[in-house]
Design a protein around this motif. Structure first.
Motif, PDB file in Angstrom:
ATOM      1  N   GLU A  33       0.842  -1.203   0.000  1.00  0.00           N
ATOM      2  CA  GLU A  33       0.000   0.000   0.000  1.00  0.00           C
ATOM      3  C   GLU A  33       0.876   1.252   0.000  1.00  0.00           C
ATOM      4  O   GLU A  33       2.025   1.230   0.433  1.00  0.00           O
ATOM      5  CB  GLU A  33      -0.885   0.009   1.256  1.00  0.00           C
ATOM      6  CG  GLU A  33      -0.045  -0.013   2.523  1.00  0.00           C
ATOM      7  CD  GLU A  33      -0.815   0.139   3.819  1.00  0.00           C
ATOM      8  OE1 GLU A  33      -1.970   0.593   3.766  1.00  0.00           O
ATOM      9  OE2 GLU A  33      -0.256  -0.175   4.873  1.00  0.00           O
ATOM     10  N   ALA A  34       0.265   2.366  -0.467  1.00  0.00           N
ATOM     11  CA  ALA A  34       0.978   3.641  -0.499  1.00  0.00           C
ATOM     12  C   ALA A  34       1.338   4.094   0.913  1.00  0.00           C
ATOM     13  O   ALA A  34       0.547   3.946   1.842  1.00  0.00           O
ATOM     14  CB  ALA A  34       0.113   4.689  -1.192  1.00  0.00           C
ATOM     15  N   HIS A  35       2.565   4.626   1.065  1.00  0.00           N
ATOM     16  CA  HIS A  35       3.050   5.141   2.350  1.00  0.00           C
ATOM     17  C   HIS A  35       3.570   6.561   2.159  1.00  0.00           C
ATOM     18  O   HIS A  35       4.782   6.770   2.088  1.00  0.00           O
ATOM     19  CB  HIS A  35       4.184   4.260   2.879  1.00  0.00           C
ATOM     20  CG  HIS A  35       3.722   3.096   3.705  1.00  0.00           C
ATOM     21  ND1 HIS A  35       3.174   1.986   3.153  1.00  0.00           N
ATOM     22  CD2 HIS A  35       3.736   2.883   5.044  1.00  0.00           C
ATOM     23  CE1 HIS A  35       2.862   1.123   4.115  1.00  0.00           C
ATOM     24  NE2 HIS A  35       3.185   1.637   5.265  1.00  0.00           N
ATOM     25  N   ASN A  36       2.613   7.529   2.086  1.00  0.00           N
ATOM     26  CA  ASN A  36       2.998   8.914   1.808  1.00  0.00           C
ATOM     27  C   ASN A  36       3.843   8.910   0.522  1.00  0.00           C
ATOM     28  O   ASN A  36       3.778   7.946  -0.251  1.00  0.00           O
ATOM     29  CB  ASN A  36       3.734   9.519   3.016  1.00  0.00           C
ATOM     30  CG  ASN A  36       3.706  11.043   3.059  1.00  0.00           C
ATOM     31  OD1 ASN A  36       3.738  11.704   2.022  1.00  0.00           O
ATOM     32  ND2 ASN A  36       3.642  11.609   4.248  1.00  0.00           N
ATOM     33  N   THR A  37       4.615   9.946   0.259  1.00  0.00           N
ATOM     34  CA  THR A  37       5.349   9.993  -1.006  1.00  0.00           C
ATOM     35  C   THR A  37       6.808   9.588  -0.847  1.00  0.00           C
ATOM     36  O   THR A  37       7.543   9.536  -1.824  1.00  0.00           O
ATOM     37  CB  THR A  37       5.301  11.427  -1.587  1.00  0.00           C
ATOM     38  OG1 THR A  37       5.790  12.318  -0.579  1.00  0.00           O
ATOM     39  CG2 THR A  37       3.880  11.819  -1.958  1.00  0.00           C
ATOM     40  N   HIS A  38       7.218   9.255   0.386  1.00  0.00           N
ATOM     41  CA  HIS A  38       8.647   9.015   0.612  1.00  0.00           C
ATOM     42  C   HIS A  38       8.992   7.570   0.975  1.00  0.00           C
ATOM     43  O   HIS A  38      10.164   7.206   0.976  1.00  0.00           O
ATOM     44  CB  HIS A  38       9.157   9.942   1.732  1.00  0.00           C
ATOM     45  CG  HIS A  38       8.515   9.659   3.058  1.00  0.00           C
ATOM     46  ND1 HIS A  38       7.177   9.857   3.292  1.00  0.00           N
ATOM     47  CD2 HIS A  38       9.030   9.170   4.204  1.00  0.00           C
ATOM     48  CE1 HIS A  38       6.890   9.503   4.539  1.00  0.00           C
ATOM     49  NE2 HIS A  38       7.998   9.078   5.117  1.00  0.00           N
ATOM     50  N   ARG A 178      12.901   7.969   0.335  1.00  0.00           N
ATOM     51  CA  ARG A 178      13.131   9.200  -0.420  1.00  0.00           C
ATOM     52  C   ARG A 178      13.449  10.334   0.562  1.00  0.00           C
ATOM     53  O   ARG A 178      13.069  10.269   1.739  1.00  0.00           O
ATOM     54  CB  ARG A 178      11.886   9.573  -1.242  1.00  0.00           C
ATOM     55  CG  ARG A 178      11.408   8.491  -2.214  1.00  0.00           C
ATOM     56  CD  ARG A 178      12.350   8.314  -3.372  1.00  0.00           C
ATOM     57  NE  ARG A 178      12.648   9.606  -3.991  1.00  0.00           N
ATOM     58  CZ  ARG A 178      13.770   9.844  -4.705  1.00  0.00           C
ATOM     59  NH1 ARG A 178      14.672   8.886  -4.863  1.00  0.00           N
ATOM     60  NH2 ARG A 178      13.984  11.028  -5.226  1.00  0.00           N
ATOM     61  N   PRO A 179      14.121  11.390   0.083  1.00  0.00           N
ATOM     62  CA  PRO A 179      14.418  12.507   0.987  1.00  0.00           C
ATOM     63  C   PRO A 179      13.160  13.017   1.690  1.00  0.00           C
ATOM     64  O   PRO A 179      12.115  13.159   1.072  1.00  0.00           O
ATOM     65  CB  PRO A 179      14.982  13.578   0.041  1.00  0.00           C
ATOM     66  CG  PRO A 179      15.509  12.808  -1.131  1.00  0.00           C
ATOM     67  CD  PRO A 179      14.637  11.592  -1.269  1.00  0.00           C
ATOM     68  N   LEU A 180      13.280  13.278   3.000  1.00  0.00           N
ATOM     69  CA  LEU A 180      12.105  13.671   3.778  1.00  0.00           C
ATOM     70  C   LEU A 180      11.531  15.010   3.325  1.00  0.00           C
ATOM     71  O   LEU A 180      10.363  15.299   3.573  1.00  0.00           O
ATOM     72  CB  LEU A 180      12.457  13.704   5.267  1.00  0.00           C
ATOM     73  CG  LEU A 180      12.830  12.334   5.860  1.00  0.00           C
ATOM     74  CD1 LEU A 180      13.007  12.453   7.369  1.00  0.00           C
ATOM     75  CD2 LEU A 180      11.788  11.285   5.536  1.00  0.00           C
ATOM     76  N   ALA A 181      12.343  15.812   2.640  1.00  0.00           N
ATOM     77  CA  ALA A 181      11.828  17.080   2.103  1.00  0.00           C
ATOM     78  C   ALA A 181      10.744  16.823   1.062  1.00  0.00           C
ATOM     79  O   ALA A 181       9.895  17.686   0.809  1.00  0.00           O
ATOM     80  CB  ALA A 181      12.968  17.878   1.485  1.00  0.00           C
ATOM     81  N   GLU A 182      10.734  15.631   0.470  1.00  0.00           N
ATOM     82  CA  GLU A 182       9.704  15.293  -0.526  1.00  0.00           C
ATOM     83  C   GLU A 182       8.421  14.795   0.108  1.00  0.00           C
ATOM     84  O   GLU A 182       7.408  14.624  -0.570  1.00  0.00           O
ATOM     85  CB  GLU A 182      10.215  14.174  -1.457  1.00  0.00           C
ATOM     86  CG  GLU A 182      11.351  14.584  -2.361  1.00  0.00           C
ATOM     87  CD  GLU A 182      11.847  13.401  -3.214  1.00  0.00           C
ATOM     88  OE1 GLU A 182      11.143  12.374  -3.320  1.00  0.00           O
ATOM     89  OE2 GLU A 182      12.954  13.531  -3.769  1.00  0.00           O
ATOM     90  N   ALA A 183       8.470  14.508   1.409  1.00  0.00           N
ATOM     91  CA  ALA A 183       7.322  13.865   2.054  1.00  0.00           C
ATOM     92  C   ALA A 183       6.203  14.858   2.340  1.00  0.00           C
ATOM     93  O   ALA A 183       6.455  16.028   2.630  1.00  0.00           O
ATOM     94  CB  ALA A 183       7.760  13.212   3.363  1.00  0.00           C
ATOM     95  N   GLY A 184       4.964  14.377   2.281  1.00  0.00           N
ATOM     96  CA  GLY A 184       3.819  15.172   2.707  1.00  0.00           C
ATOM     97  C   GLY A 184       3.766  15.242   4.227  1.00  0.00           C
ATOM     98  O   GLY A 184       4.457  14.482   4.919  1.00  0.00           O
ATOM     99  N   ALA A 185       2.943  16.137   4.751  1.00  0.00           N
ATOM    100  CA  ALA A 185       2.885  16.365   6.203  1.00  0.00           C
ATOM    101  C   ALA A 185       2.119  15.274   6.948  1.00  0.00           C
ATOM    102  O   ALA A 185       2.125  15.234   8.175  1.00  0.00           O
ATOM    103  CB  ALA A 185       2.256  17.727   6.485  1.00  0.00           C
ATOM    104  N   ARG A 220       8.373  14.094   8.939  1.00  0.00           N
ATOM    105  CA  ARG A 220       9.521  14.915   8.536  1.00  0.00           C
ATOM    106  C   ARG A 220      10.591  15.067   9.610  1.00  0.00           C
ATOM    107  O   ARG A 220      11.709  15.459   9.320  1.00  0.00           O
ATOM    108  CB  ARG A 220       9.021  16.264   8.015  1.00  0.00           C
ATOM    109  CG  ARG A 220       8.225  16.085   6.714  1.00  0.00           C
ATOM    110  CD  ARG A 220       7.541  17.336   6.265  1.00  0.00           C
ATOM    111  NE  ARG A 220       6.528  17.766   7.230  1.00  0.00           N
ATOM    112  CZ  ARG A 220       5.771  18.850   7.083  1.00  0.00           C
ATOM    113  NH1 ARG A 220       5.913  19.613   6.014  1.00  0.00           N
ATOM    114  NH2 ARG A 220       4.889  19.173   7.998  1.00  0.00           N
ATOM    115  N   GLY A 221      10.229  14.722  10.855  1.00  0.00           N
ATOM    116  CA  GLY A 221      11.238  14.762  11.913  1.00  0.00           C
ATOM    117  C   GLY A 221      11.861  13.398  12.199  1.00  0.00           C
ATOM    118  O   GLY A 221      12.563  13.230  13.209  1.00  0.00           O
ATOM    119  N   ALA A 222      11.613  12.425  11.348  1.00  0.00           N
ATOM    120  CA  ALA A 222      12.124  11.062  11.587  1.00  0.00           C
ATOM    121  C   ALA A 222      13.647  11.017  11.549  1.00  0.00           C
ATOM    122  O   ALA A 222      14.275  11.771  10.813  1.00  0.00           O
ATOM    123  CB  ALA A 222      11.560  10.122  10.521  1.00  0.00           C
TER     124      ALA A 222
END
Ligand code: ZN
Length: 260
Positions: A33-38, A178-185, A220-222
């Motif tokens: 399943e999809a897990h956000n964009t990262h 993927r880089p966390l800067a690409e991740a959704g909130a 994003r703070g992971a």
């Protein structure tokens, strides 16, 4: 050269399997399943298979004869079917798959099976209630990878692709993140109805109405460091559980009054 690990069935040969009496089988069960964009679609399976393998390694090294079965990579995702290539396996199908695995293990004389569940939509308890009376052996039990140790002491709250899963992935499979800067909130909407919001009433969530990026929880703070600390704590607990389970006498599973 990689040495095959005898406690992982997918790497073991008949030569090693036929001379080992395996007491406990571990069945990792994930989802696709999809897990956000990262994070990748296989996140739940990657994490649960890793926790199972690492725990089994420690249990094996301390003498427990445990074997990790190949992971089942499809979980219950009936609320996410409008997200491309989320693959759903219905609970009734899971029950049929589980019944076949248990029947095989029973035929081979494996005394105990523990399901290592890594996906919130999977719930094996009712299946075990139905299956167990059909078999004296194996003894059936299930554990949830994210309940063995309380994640709240390590991570921001969130139950899908948030700090917890992202941090553990950064520890065990950083190349897949993927880089966390690409991740959704990972912002999630709550139910309007109070009982559902508080969790004492329950209904499955329509995922795309709850979250825009498929995540529930801000990733994003992971950090890999916290992922490592948490994963170590989970593995420690689960490895001990496997040793206790391997050593357990199935005729004597309950404490006497004065032990309690
Ligand atoms: Zn997940």
């Amino acid at each position: 050269m990689m040495t095959p690990r005898s406690y992982l069935l997918a790497e073991a040969t008949w030569a090693s399997v036929r001379r080992t009496h395996f007491e406990v089988a571990v069945l990792p069960w994930g989802a696709t399943e999809a897990h956000n964009t990262h994070l990748p679609y296989g996140t739940d399976t990657v994490l649960t298979a890793w926790i199972a393998a690492e725990s089994a390694r420690r249990a094996w090294d301390s003498g427990a004869r445990v074997v990790v079965l190949p992971a089942v990579r499809f979980g219950v995702n009936t609320g996410q079917l409008d997200i491309p290539l989320t693959i759903n396996m219905n609970p009734s199908t899971q029950a049929a798959v589980l019944a076949d695995i248990v029947a095989s293990l029973a035929g081979h004389g494996v005394a105990k099976l523990v399901i290592c569940n890594g996906h919130g939509g999977n719930d094996f308890r009712q299946m075990l209630r139905e299956l167990q009376p059909r078999y004296q052996r194996p003894f059936l039990c299930t554990m949830n990878c994210y309940r063995a140790v309380d994640p709240d002491a390590y991570f921001l709250p969130g139950d899908h692709a948030g700090e917890m899963e992202t941090s553990i992935m950064l520890h065990v499979a950083p190349a897949l993140v993927r880089p966390l800067a690409e991740a959704g909130a990972g912002a999630a909407k709550r139910f309007r109805i109070r009982g559902l919001r508080e969790g004492w009433a329950w209904a499955p969530r329509a995922w795309t109405r709850v979250t825009e990026d498929t995540g529930v929880g801000d990733p994003r703070g992971a950090t890999a460091e916290r992922g490592k600390a948490y994963a170590e704590a989970v593995v420690e607990r689960f490895a001990t559980f496997l040793q206790e389970l391997a050593a357990a006498d199935l005729e004597d599973m309950y404490e006497t009054r004065d032990e309690g």
